[in-house]
Design a protein around this motif. Sequence first.
Motif, PDB file in Angstrom:
ATOM      1  N   ARG A  90      62.837  37.506  43.899  1.00 40.75           N
ATOM      2  CA  ARG A  90      63.845  36.477  43.670  1.00 40.75           C
ATOM      3  C   ARG A  90      65.098  36.770  44.479  1.00 40.75           C
ATOM      4  NH1 ARG A  90      60.588  32.642  42.097  1.00 40.75           N
ATOM      5  NH2 ARG A  90      59.460  33.135  40.184  1.00 40.75           N
ATOM      6  N   GLN A  91      64.988  37.623  45.503  1.00 41.40           N
ATOM      7  CA  GLN A  91      66.147  37.969  46.306  1.00 41.40           C
ATOM      8  C   GLN A  91      66.564  36.799  47.186  1.00 41.40           C
ATOM      9  OE1 GLN A  91      65.437  40.466  49.870  1.00 41.40           O
ATOM     10  NE2 GLN A  91      63.309  40.572  49.194  1.00 41.40           N
ATOM     11  N   GLU A  92      67.782  36.882  47.706  1.00 39.26           N
ATOM     12  CA  GLU A  92      68.292  35.875  48.623  1.00 39.26           C
ATOM     13  C   GLU A  92      67.884  36.265  50.033  1.00 39.26           C
ATOM     14  OE1 GLU A  92      69.971  32.326  49.264  1.00 39.26           O
ATOM     15  OE2 GLU A  92      70.445  33.262  47.345  1.00 39.26           O
ATOM     16  N   PHE A  93      67.016  35.480  50.663  1.00 45.03           N
ATOM     17  CA  PHE A  93      66.598  35.758  52.033  1.00 45.03           C
ATOM     18  C   PHE A  93      67.620  35.167  52.996  1.00 45.03           C
ATOM     19  CE2 PHE A  93      62.605  36.104  49.743  1.00 45.03           C
ATOM     20  CZ  PHE A  93      62.050  37.253  50.313  1.00 45.03           C
ATOM     21  N   ASP A  94      67.955  35.925  54.048  1.00 40.72           N
ATOM     22  CA  ASP A  94      68.961  35.440  54.984  1.00 40.72           C
ATOM     23  C   ASP A  94      68.392  34.346  55.880  1.00 40.72           C
ATOM     24  OD1 ASP A  94      67.507  36.728  57.043  1.00 40.72           O
ATOM     25  OD2 ASP A  94      68.680  38.552  56.821  1.00 40.72           O
ATOM     26  N   THR A  95      69.303  33.690  56.614  1.00 40.55           N
ATOM     27  CA  THR A  95      68.922  32.573  57.467  1.00 40.55           C
ATOM     28  C   THR A  95      67.914  32.980  58.521  1.00 40.55           C
ATOM     29  OG1 THR A  95      71.092  31.576  57.126  1.00 40.55           O
ATOM     30  CG2 THR A  95      69.825  30.783  59.004  1.00 40.55           C
ATOM     31  N   ALA A  96      68.048  34.205  59.049  1.00 40.29           N
ATOM     32  CA  ALA A  96      67.132  34.664  60.092  1.00 40.29           C
ATOM     33  C   ALA A  96      65.688  34.633  59.612  1.00 40.29           C
ATOM     34  CB  ALA A  96      67.507  36.078  60.543  1.00 40.29           C
ATOM     35  N   LYS A  97      65.458  35.068  58.382  1.00 40.78           N
ATOM     36  CA  LYS A  97      64.078  35.122  57.868  1.00 40.78           C
ATOM     37  C   LYS A  97      63.535  33.731  57.573  1.00 40.78           C
ATOM     38  CE  LYS A  97      64.178  39.827  55.985  1.00 40.78           C
ATOM     39  NZ  LYS A  97      65.466  40.216  56.548  1.00 40.78           N
TER      40      LYS A  97
ATOM     41  N   GLY B 146      60.823  14.051  31.698  1.00 34.86           N
ATOM     42  CA  GLY B 146      61.478  14.771  30.611  1.00 34.86           C
ATOM     43  C   GLY B 146      62.403  15.808  31.216  1.00 34.86           C
ATOM     44  N   SER B 147      62.767  16.791  30.418  1.00 37.66           N
ATOM     45  CA  SER B 147      63.613  17.870  30.926  1.00 37.66           C
ATOM     46  C   SER B 147      62.958  19.202  30.620  1.00 37.66           C
ATOM     47  CB  SER B 147      65.016  17.811  30.316  1.00 37.66           C
ATOM     48  OG  SER B 147      64.950  17.973  28.905  1.00 37.66           O
ATOM     49  N   SER B 148      63.171  20.153  31.495  1.00 31.72           N
ATOM     50  CA  SER B 148      62.643  21.489  31.289  1.00 31.72           C
ATOM     51  C   SER B 148      63.576  22.285  30.382  1.00 31.72           C
ATOM     52  CB  SER B 148      62.508  22.209  32.638  1.00 31.72           C
ATOM     53  OG  SER B 148      63.801  22.407  33.204  1.00 31.72           O
ATOM     54  N   ARG B 149      63.145  23.454  29.993  1.00 31.81           N
ATOM     55  CA  ARG B 149      64.054  24.357  29.286  1.00 31.81           C
ATOM     56  C   ARG B 149      65.074  24.883  30.288  1.00 31.81           C
ATOM     57  NH1 ARG B 149      60.505  28.674  26.085  1.00 31.81           N
ATOM     58  NH2 ARG B 149      62.587  29.431  25.493  1.00 31.81           N
ATOM     59  N   GLY B 150      66.336  24.783  29.936  1.00 32.13           N
ATOM     60  CA  GLY B 150      67.378  25.216  30.850  1.00 32.13           C
ATOM     61  C   GLY B 150      68.053  26.490  30.395  1.00 32.13           C
TER      62      GLY B 150
ATOM     63  N   ALA C 150      75.963  31.677  28.843  1.00 26.31           N
ATOM     64  CA  ALA C 150      76.065  32.003  27.418  1.00 26.31           C
ATOM     65  C   ALA C 150      74.646  32.078  26.881  1.00 26.31           C
ATOM     66  CB  ALA C 150      76.881  30.942  26.674  1.00 26.31           C
ATOM     67  N   HIS C 151      74.073  33.244  26.898  1.00 25.57           N
ATOM     68  CA  HIS C 151      72.652  33.421  26.612  1.00 25.57           C
ATOM     69  C   HIS C 151      72.289  32.868  25.233  1.00 25.57           C
ATOM     70  CE1 HIS C 151      71.647  36.015  30.085  1.00 25.57           C
ATOM     71  NE2 HIS C 151      72.927  36.348  30.003  1.00 25.57           N
ATOM     72  N   SER C 152      71.131  32.218  25.186  1.00 24.31           N
ATOM     73  CA  SER C 152      70.613  31.653  23.948  1.00 24.31           C
ATOM     74  C   SER C 152      69.131  32.017  23.827  1.00 24.31           C
ATOM     75  CB  SER C 152      70.780  30.135  23.956  1.00 24.31           C
ATOM     76  OG  SER C 152      70.002  29.534  22.935  1.00 24.31           O
ATOM     77  N   PRO C 153      68.626  32.224  22.603  1.00 22.70           N
ATOM     78  CA  PRO C 153      67.186  32.507  22.430  1.00 22.70           C
ATOM     79  C   PRO C 153      66.298  31.387  22.960  1.00 22.70           C
ATOM     80  CG  PRO C 153      68.401  32.987  20.414  1.00 22.70           C
ATOM     81  CD  PRO C 153      69.353  32.281  21.326  1.00 22.70           C
ATOM     82  N   ASN C 154      66.845  30.186  23.080  1.00 22.58           N
ATOM     83  CA  ASN C 154      66.054  29.050  23.548  1.00 22.58           C
ATOM     84  C   ASN C 154      66.118  28.846  25.056  1.00 22.58           C
ATOM     85  OD1 ASN C 154      65.272  28.325  20.902  1.00 22.58           O
ATOM     86  ND2 ASN C 154      67.235  27.272  20.592  1.00 22.58           N
ATOM     87  N   ASP C 155      66.818  29.741  25.754  1.00 17.76           N
ATOM     88  CA  ASP C 155      66.926  29.616  27.204  1.00 17.76           C
ATOM     89  C   ASP C 155      65.563  29.741  27.875  1.00 17.76           C
ATOM     90  OD1 ASP C 155      69.610  29.223  27.199  1.00 17.76           O
ATOM     91  OD2 ASP C 155      70.166  31.193  27.994  1.00 17.76           O
TER      92      ASP C 155
ATOM     93  N   CYS D 240      62.305  32.209  32.482  1.00 16.94           N
ATOM     94  CA  CYS D 240      61.772  32.515  33.804  1.00 16.94           C
ATOM     95  C   CYS D 240      62.560  33.592  34.540  1.00 16.94           C
ATOM     96  CB  CYS D 240      61.724  31.242  34.657  1.00 16.94           C
ATOM     97  SG  CYS D 240      63.350  30.671  35.232  1.00 16.94           S
ATOM     98  N   GLU D 241      63.857  33.731  34.241  1.00 19.33           N
ATOM     99  CA  GLU D 241      64.733  34.677  34.935  1.00 19.33           C
ATOM    100  C   GLU D 241      64.780  34.420  36.440  1.00 19.33           C
ATOM    101  OE1 GLU D 241      66.886  36.587  33.556  1.00 19.33           O
ATOM    102  OE2 GLU D 241      66.147  36.045  31.575  1.00 19.33           O
ATOM    103  N   ASN D 242      64.476  33.201  36.839  1.00 21.22           N
ATOM    104  CA  ASN D 242      64.585  32.821  38.241  1.00 21.22           C
ATOM    105  C   ASN D 242      66.027  32.384  38.493  1.00 21.22           C
ATOM    106  OD1 ASN D 242      64.472  31.695  40.802  1.00 21.22           O
ATOM    107  ND2 ASN D 242      62.492  30.711  40.475  1.00 21.22           N
ATOM    108  N   THR D 243      66.877  33.369  38.742  1.00 21.33           N
ATOM    109  CA  THR D 243      68.306  33.095  38.883  1.00 21.33           C
ATOM    110  C   THR D 243      68.574  32.107  40.008  1.00 21.33           C
ATOM    111  OG1 THR D 243      68.824  35.305  38.062  1.00 21.33           O
ATOM    112  CG2 THR D 243      70.557  34.157  39.258  1.00 21.33           C
TER     113      THR D 243
END
Length: 446
Positions: free
Chosen positions: A73-80, A382-386, A400-405, A408-411
């Motif tokens: 889930r890292q940020e890939f730079d423009t070159a890559k 519909g809407s996904s879990r956010g 503001a973390h919630s148990p219903n979040d 995925c941890e896909n920041t």
Amino acid sequence: MESLTCADFAALSTALSAFEFGYLFRGQTKHYAHPDGAPSLTTSFQRQGCIPPLMRKCSYYAHEVLCVASGSRQEFDTAKTQALLQHYGWRSFFIDVSANAAVAAWFGSHSFRHRTVLELAEDCHDDPALLAHDVADYPIRELSDIGHMYVFSLDALARVGVGAVDLTAIVDASGFRFAAQDAWLLGELTGPLPLQAVAAHIESPVAVLIEYAEHAGFGDDVRRLFPPRSEDPILASFLSLPWVLAGSDSLPVFRRGLPLPEYDFKAKKGHGPEEAFVTPFWVDTDRSQYESEWIKKLPFYRTVEQAQYQTNSDPAPIPHVRSLHDSSGGFVIELEGLIRHPELAKSFEYGKGVVVEHCDGGRIELSELIVEHPGRQRRGFGSSRGWTYRFDDTSCLHRAHSPNDCPCENTLRHERHFGLLLWLNDCLARNRVRRIADASFELDPN
């Protein structure tokens, strides 16, 4: 720079043996020269130009595909991301090269050919669809023609400040196109490649280049260097994007979401539900027919698909969005197109914007607007879990973390959602909002 002419296999093999370690290679069917005769090696952007909106879309999906392919889930730079796009058929500020001289010999002896092929097919509902494919191949040139190979020194490239990107080092490359081609890219370049980086220019008859490539196992089968989508998951991800309408209502023709060449094209009558053939629509227009109360009451803000592909998603104050939330209790930002998530390439679920809803305790939930679109038909939304957030005193949002979040941890994915809030805040600040109906608005970012 050495200029060499190799008339037979033995001479070519001998010449290339001097460049065994620390060198990269490129093959071309033509030699383009400066007025003094020195090779002019330029990027595809310099030759064909840049189309910024399409480039942003391509870069967005290249980044998404890299995340899935690398398991990161890292940020890939423009070159890559640009390097990946260049190798799958789009333009960039890079020059294609290979660590394998035989690959360069193959490209010097085969000519790129591109054409549009119309396919009359049916979607998963047996609805007809006329599909325009960008089909490409590499036929052999005339054996008596002359091909060209260029040799580049890694040390010399470093001395003149030109980067060399090893694509096989970005991800585990098994099965990918850049692994088959042992691919590297030179750049980023804003002008021609400096002559000091070119160690040699080799001219040789096409027949000799073919013999050299075949000796290394690269024959006439284009799939050896361009693995089909069934073997290359990166290619399959790019080709999973929704098809977009290119013709008129009377003659609906669909083109792929990214204009990439297909080397493995095979016509097929029936297409599965995971392929969407999209005629433009707005959920906002049809929402009165659905039972979900939230979809009926929230204001909708329609905007261009390009809003999804903007690069700015850094935290920043969004006071106009906060005021909108406080007055309405929530809202929807709807994109004009569908967004494919590569990890869901086998599904018929797509993103189409974001939903902001009020939660207890002064918090808000930021989730994705989801549309199901098998084939040519849209089936539901519909809407996904956010994730949940809270405004601070400066109108910045904080998690503001919630148990219903969403777990995925896909920041990066959720940061893209925040980017749409920045887009809306900018339009509200500049009064670039037009009312369409009581609870329907259109954003004009220009």
